[in-house]
Design an enzyme around this catalytic site. Structure first.
Site, PDB file in Angstrom:
ATOM      1  N   GLU A 197       0.841  -1.188   0.000  1.00  0.00           N
ATOM      2  CA  GLU A 197       0.000   0.000   0.000  1.00  0.00           C
ATOM      3  C   GLU A 197       0.877   1.239   0.000  1.00  0.00           C
ATOM      4  O   GLU A 197       2.086   1.166   0.225  1.00  0.00           O
ATOM      5  CB  GLU A 197      -0.920   0.000   1.227  1.00  0.00           C
ATOM      6  CG  GLU A 197      -1.921  -1.132   1.192  1.00  0.00           C
ATOM      7  CD  GLU A 197      -2.965  -1.038   2.302  1.00  0.00           C
ATOM      8  OE1 GLU A 197      -4.110  -1.371   2.049  1.00  0.00           O
ATOM      9  OE2 GLU A 197      -2.623  -0.622   3.419  1.00  0.00           O
ATOM     10  N   HIS A 236      -8.733  10.242   3.572  1.00  0.00           N
ATOM     11  CA  HIS A 236      -8.408   9.167   2.630  1.00  0.00           C
ATOM     12  C   HIS A 236      -8.622   9.701   1.227  1.00  0.00           C
ATOM     13  O   HIS A 236      -9.665  10.306   0.946  1.00  0.00           O
ATOM     14  CB  HIS A 236      -9.289   7.937   2.873  1.00  0.00           C
ATOM     15  CG  HIS A 236      -8.746   6.720   2.190  1.00  0.00           C
ATOM     16  ND1 HIS A 236      -8.800   6.556   0.828  1.00  0.00           N
ATOM     17  CD2 HIS A 236      -8.120   5.633   2.681  1.00  0.00           C
ATOM     18  CE1 HIS A 236      -8.220   5.405   0.517  1.00  0.00           C
ATOM     19  NE2 HIS A 236      -7.798   4.825   1.625  1.00  0.00           N
ATOM     20  N   ARG A 287      -0.746   9.179   1.799  1.00  0.00           N
ATOM     21  CA  ARG A 287      -2.127   9.634   1.656  1.00  0.00           C
ATOM     22  C   ARG A 287      -2.281  11.149   1.616  1.00  0.00           C
ATOM     23  O   ARG A 287      -3.115  11.665   0.866  1.00  0.00           O
ATOM     24  CB  ARG A 287      -2.954   9.115   2.833  1.00  0.00           C
ATOM     25  CG  ARG A 287      -3.218   7.665   2.701  1.00  0.00           C
ATOM     26  CD  ARG A 287      -3.995   7.142   3.862  1.00  0.00           C
ATOM     27  NE  ARG A 287      -4.265   5.737   3.572  1.00  0.00           N
ATOM     28  CZ  ARG A 287      -4.867   4.914   4.382  1.00  0.00           C
ATOM     29  NH1 ARG A 287      -5.271   5.330   5.554  1.00  0.00           N
ATOM     30  NH2 ARG A 287      -5.081   3.661   4.043  1.00  0.00           N
ATOM     31  N   ARG A 337      -0.493   8.881   9.312  1.00  0.00           N
ATOM     32  CA  ARG A 337      -0.499   7.432   9.545  1.00  0.00           C
ATOM     33  C   ARG A 337      -0.161   6.673   8.271  1.00  0.00           C
ATOM     34  O   ARG A 337      -0.735   6.920   7.211  1.00  0.00           O
ATOM     35  CB  ARG A 337      -1.882   7.022  10.021  1.00  0.00           C
ATOM     36  CG  ARG A 337      -2.045   5.533  10.188  1.00  0.00           C
ATOM     37  CD  ARG A 337      -3.494   5.188  10.441  1.00  0.00           C
ATOM     38  NE  ARG A 337      -4.288   5.399   9.250  1.00  0.00           N
ATOM     39  CZ  ARG A 337      -5.079   4.470   8.693  1.00  0.00           C
ATOM     40  NH1 ARG A 337      -5.153   3.267   9.224  1.00  0.00           N
ATOM     41  NH2 ARG A 337      -5.777   4.735   7.635  1.00  0.00           N
ATOM     42  N   HIS A 383     -10.944  10.258   7.367  1.00  0.00           N
ATOM     43  CA  HIS A 383     -10.772   8.815   7.467  1.00  0.00           C
ATOM     44  C   HIS A 383     -10.263   8.345   8.821  1.00  0.00           C
ATOM     45  O   HIS A 383     -10.833   7.454   9.424  1.00  0.00           O
ATOM     46  CB  HIS A 383      -9.807   8.378   6.374  1.00  0.00           C
ATOM     47  CG  HIS A 383      -9.601   6.908   6.284  1.00  0.00           C
ATOM     48  ND1 HIS A 383     -10.658   6.030   6.196  1.00  0.00           N
ATOM     49  CD2 HIS A 383      -8.471   6.139   6.273  1.00  0.00           C
ATOM     50  CE1 HIS A 383     -10.199   4.786   6.132  1.00  0.00           C
ATOM     51  NE2 HIS A 383      -8.877   4.833   6.197  1.00  0.00           N
TER      52      HIS A 383
END
Ligand code: FAD
Length: 540
Positions: free
Chosen positions: A133, A249, A295, A391, A356
Site C-alpha cells: 500500500e 483518505h 495519503r 499514519r 478517514h
C-alpha cells in the site's frame, strides 16, 4: 510548549442523583468494542470481572469496516527496520521512534495470535498473501476476504470475547462520561434504553472508543465515529494532543446519494491509476511516487486537480488490470460499485477524499496509560506516537492490537492487586444551570449537517487562518447554546461531543502555523522545524 486550554461547557453531560441510579461494580471496564477494546478485554485475567460496553451493535465499529489489511513483516526480503523506516517517513518528523520500533516488532506476533483465535487471512502459494500500500517500501499488508479484512478479524475477536466467561458484553450502552474522584478515574456513567443511567464503578478503566470521522461531511467512517471518547476524556481532565491531525483518505467513492465507501489503497497498490475528468493521469505532477505517494500527498493532489479541472471528483482506473485479479482481490468494492451500475473492470470509478482516520487524541505512554490515573486508552481514540503527523496505511489495526493488549494486561495486573470495594465514590462537581434539551425548536439533525459542512469547508484538507477563525466563531456559537443543554438520548450527547471535539481540532489547527503531514495550511505551505512538536491540550 505549554498546553492549549479550552473550557468544556459542562463537566458531566447529564445531572444525576447517586441515590436514584443503579450502581454496578466491576474490576475492569472497557469502553468500546472495536479491535482495541476487544483485544484489551481478552487480556484481562479470567479471575477478574470485565464489562465491555459499546454504544451500538458489537459488529458496528471502524474496525469492522477496515478493508486493505494489517501491516507486518512476513516476507524474508523485508525487514522490521524497513517497516519502521516507512512509518517514520510517513510521520513527517513527529513519530516516537521507540513506539514505532515496539509496534512494528510486535506486528508478526500479534497477527499470528489473530490466526490462532480463528481469523483466516488470504493465502498465496500456501503462504500468507501480502500486498503493498501507499508509503510501504515492501509488500507487507496481510488481508482477509479479499478486501474485508476488518470483518474477518472482528468476527474472530467477537467470537472469542463472547465465549469468555468473565466478560459481560453490554451492547447498545452509551458511555456518557468518565467518573472521577480526587484526580483518579473510577469508572463511567453509562446509559441504555432498557435501564437508563447506571454508574459502573471500576478499579481500572480502558477507553477504546475509536475515531472522529463524523465531524466531517465527507467521511469513510460509520455513524459510531463521533469523538465521544476524546470529548469525555477531555471533560474528565485528561490531556489530548495533535487534534489537528485528521487523515483524509484520498479515494472515497463519490456517488450522490450513496454512503461514502472507501476504495482501498490496495487498489492503487495493485496498479490502479488516478485520472482527472479529462482522462489525464495527473499524479506525476505532484509526486515521483505517483499513485503510491503517502495519503496526505495524494489527497492534496486530488483536491488541487479537482480545482484545476473544476470538477467534483477524479477517477480511479483499473480497466487495464487483470479482470480475474480484480474480482478476487476486491470482491467487496466490486459489489458496491455494481450496486451503482459501475463495473470496476470496465468503468472509471468516481472518487474524492474524505475524513478517514483521527491521528490525534488522548495522550498515552508506552504502556497505554493516559494522564489520568486508573484510565488506560488504546486504538484510534489515542495519540500513541506511532503515526506522527501522518499514519502509514494499515498501521492502525496493528496499533489497536498492540496497545489494546498492553492496556488489558496492565489494567488486569493493577486490578488484581487491589481489594474489592463495593461502595460509590462521592463525585464532586458543580451542576451548571442547564437548559432542558426537549426543546422542540432545536433540530439536532440540522445542527449536525451544519457542523459537518463547516468542518469540511474550513477545517478540511486545506486550512488557513481566515477559514479557521470563521469555523471557530461558528462552532463556538453553536456550542454556546447546545453545550449547556441537558439531553436524554445519544443523539444530543453525540452532538455535544462533536462540538467539543471540533473546538479542539480548530484550536490545534490554528496553533500549528505550518504544513506538516496531514495538516495543510495554505497560508503556511512549508514545514517549520521549530514546530515539530506535539500540540497538547487540557480543559480549564
Ligand atoms: C472504511 C475504513 C477502512 C479502513 N481500513 C483500514 C485498514 O485496511 N487497515 C488499518 O489498519 N486500518 C484501517 N482503517 C482504520 C481502522 O479500522 C481503525 O483505525 C481501527 O479499527 C480503530 O479501532 P478502535 O478499536 O480504536 O475503534 P473502533 O473500531 O471504531 O471501535 C470503537 C468502539 O467504541 C464504541 N463507542 C464509541 N463511542 C462510544 C460511547 N460513547 N459509548 C460506548 N461505546 C462507544 C463503538 O461503538 C465501537 O464499538 C479503516 C477505517 C475505515 C473507516
Amino acid at each position: 510548549m505549554s498546553p492549549l486550554t479550552l473550557t468544556p461547557k459542562r463537566r458531566y453531560l447529564v445531572r444525576f442523583n447517586p441515590k436514584r441510579i443503579p450502581h454496578l461494580f466491576t474490576d475492569v471496564l472497557v469502553i468500546g468494542a472495536g479491535i482495541a477494546g476487544i483485544r484489551a478485554a481478552l487480556e484481562v485475567d479470567p479471575r477478574l470481572s470485565v464489562v465491555l460496553a459499546t454504544k451500538g451493535r458489537i459488529a458496528e465499529s471502524n474496525s469492522s469496516y477496515a478493508q486493505g489489511g494489517i501491516a507486518g513483516v512476513f516476507d524474508p526480503l523485508d525487514d522490521i527496520a524497513n517497516h519502521a523506516a516507512d512509518t517514520v517517513a510517513a510521520g513527517k518528523g513527529m513519530c516516537d521512534g521507540d513506539v514505532v520500533e515496539m509496534v512494528v516488532r510486535e506486528a508478526p506476533e500479534r497477527i499470528r495470535e489473530l490466526m490462532e483465535m480463528g481469523a483466516v487471512f488470504d493465502q498465496a502459494d500456501g503462504e500468507i498473501a501480502l500486498t503493498q500500500e501507499g508509503g510501504h517500501s515492501h509488500r507487507r499488508v496481510v488481508h482477509a476476504l479479499g478486501d474485508a479484512t476488518g470483518k474477518e478479524i472482528m468476527r474472530a475477536l467477537i467470537d472469542r470475547v463472547r465465549h469468555s466467561a468473565h466478560s459481560q458484553l453490554w451492547d447498545n450502552t452509551f458511555t456518557i462520561d468518565l467518573l472521577t474522584h480526587e484526580g483518579e478515574c473510577r469508572g463511567a456513567l453509562v446509559w441504555n434504553p432498557q435501564h437508563g443511567k447506571t454508574f459502573v464503578w471500576a478499579k481500572q478503566t480502558i477507553l477504546a472508543t475509536g475515531g472522529a470521522g463524523r465531524l466531517f461531511r465527507e467521511t469513510t467512517n460509520p455513524d459510531i465515529a463521533t469523538a465521544d471518547g476524546q470529548a469525555m476524556a477531555f471533560r474528565a481532565g485528561v490531556e489530548l494532543r495533535d487534534m489537528e491531525f485528521m487523515q483524509f483518505h484520498p479515494t472515497v467513492l463519490y456517488i450522490a446519494g450513496s454512503s461514502r465507501h472507501l476504495i482501498s489503497e490496495a487498489v492503487r497498490g495493485e496498479g490502479g491509476i488516478l485520472r482527472d475528468s479529462l482522462g489525464v493521469r495527473f499524479m506525476g505532477d505532484y509526486s515521483p511516487k505517483l499513485e503510491l505517494a503517502p495519503r496526505d500527498e495524494v489527497s492534496r493532489a486530488i483536491t488541487r486537480q479537482m480545482e484545476k479541472t473544476r470538477h467534483h471528483c477524479v477517477y480511479l482506473d483499473v480497466t487495464h488490470l487483470d479482470k480475474q485479479m480484480i474480482a478476487d482481490r476486491f470482491p467487496h468494492i466490486s459489489q458496491v460499485c455494481r450496486e451503482f451500475g459501475l463495473d470496476l473492470t470496465r468503468d472509471l470509478i468516481p472518487v474524492r477524499p474524505g475524513a478517514h482516520y483521527m491521528i490525534g487524541g488522548v495522550t498515552i505512554d508506552h504502556h497505554a496509560r493516559t494522564t489520568l490515573p486508573r484510565l488506560f486508552a488504546a486504538g484510534e481514540v489515542t495519540s500513541s506516537g506511532l503515526h506522527g503527523a501522518n499514519r502509514l496505511a494499515s498501521n492502525s489495526l496493528l496499533e489497536g492490537l498492540v496497545f489494546g493488549l498492553r492496556a488489558g494486561k496492565l489494567a488486569s495486573d493493577a486490578a488484581l492487586a487491589e481489594p474489592d470495594r463495593f461502595s460509590a465514590w462521592p463525585l464532586q462537581f458543580e451542576p451548571p444551570p442547564v437548559v432542558e434539551g426537549r426543546d422542540q425548536t432545536l433540530n439536532l439533525g440540522d445542527l449536525l449537517n451544519s457542523l459537518n459542512s463547516e468542518m469540511w469547508r474550513n477545517v478540511g484538507i486545506e486550512r488557513n487562518a481566515q477559514g479557521l477563525e470563521a469555523a471557530r466563531q461558528q462552532v463556538e456559537f453553536w456550542d454556546r447554546y447546545v453545550g449547556p443543554r441537558e439531553f436524554n438520548e445519544p443523539q444530543g450527547w453525540e452532538l455535544q461531543n462533536m462540538l467539543l471535539a471540533s473546538r479542539m481540532m480548530i484550536a490545534a489547527a490554528t496553533a500549528r502555523k505550518e504544513t506538516r503531514g496531514v495538516h495543510t495550511r495554505s497560508d503556511f505551505p512549508q514545514s517549520d522545524p521549530q514546530q515539530a512538536d506535539h500540540i497538547r491540550m487540557i480543559a480549564k
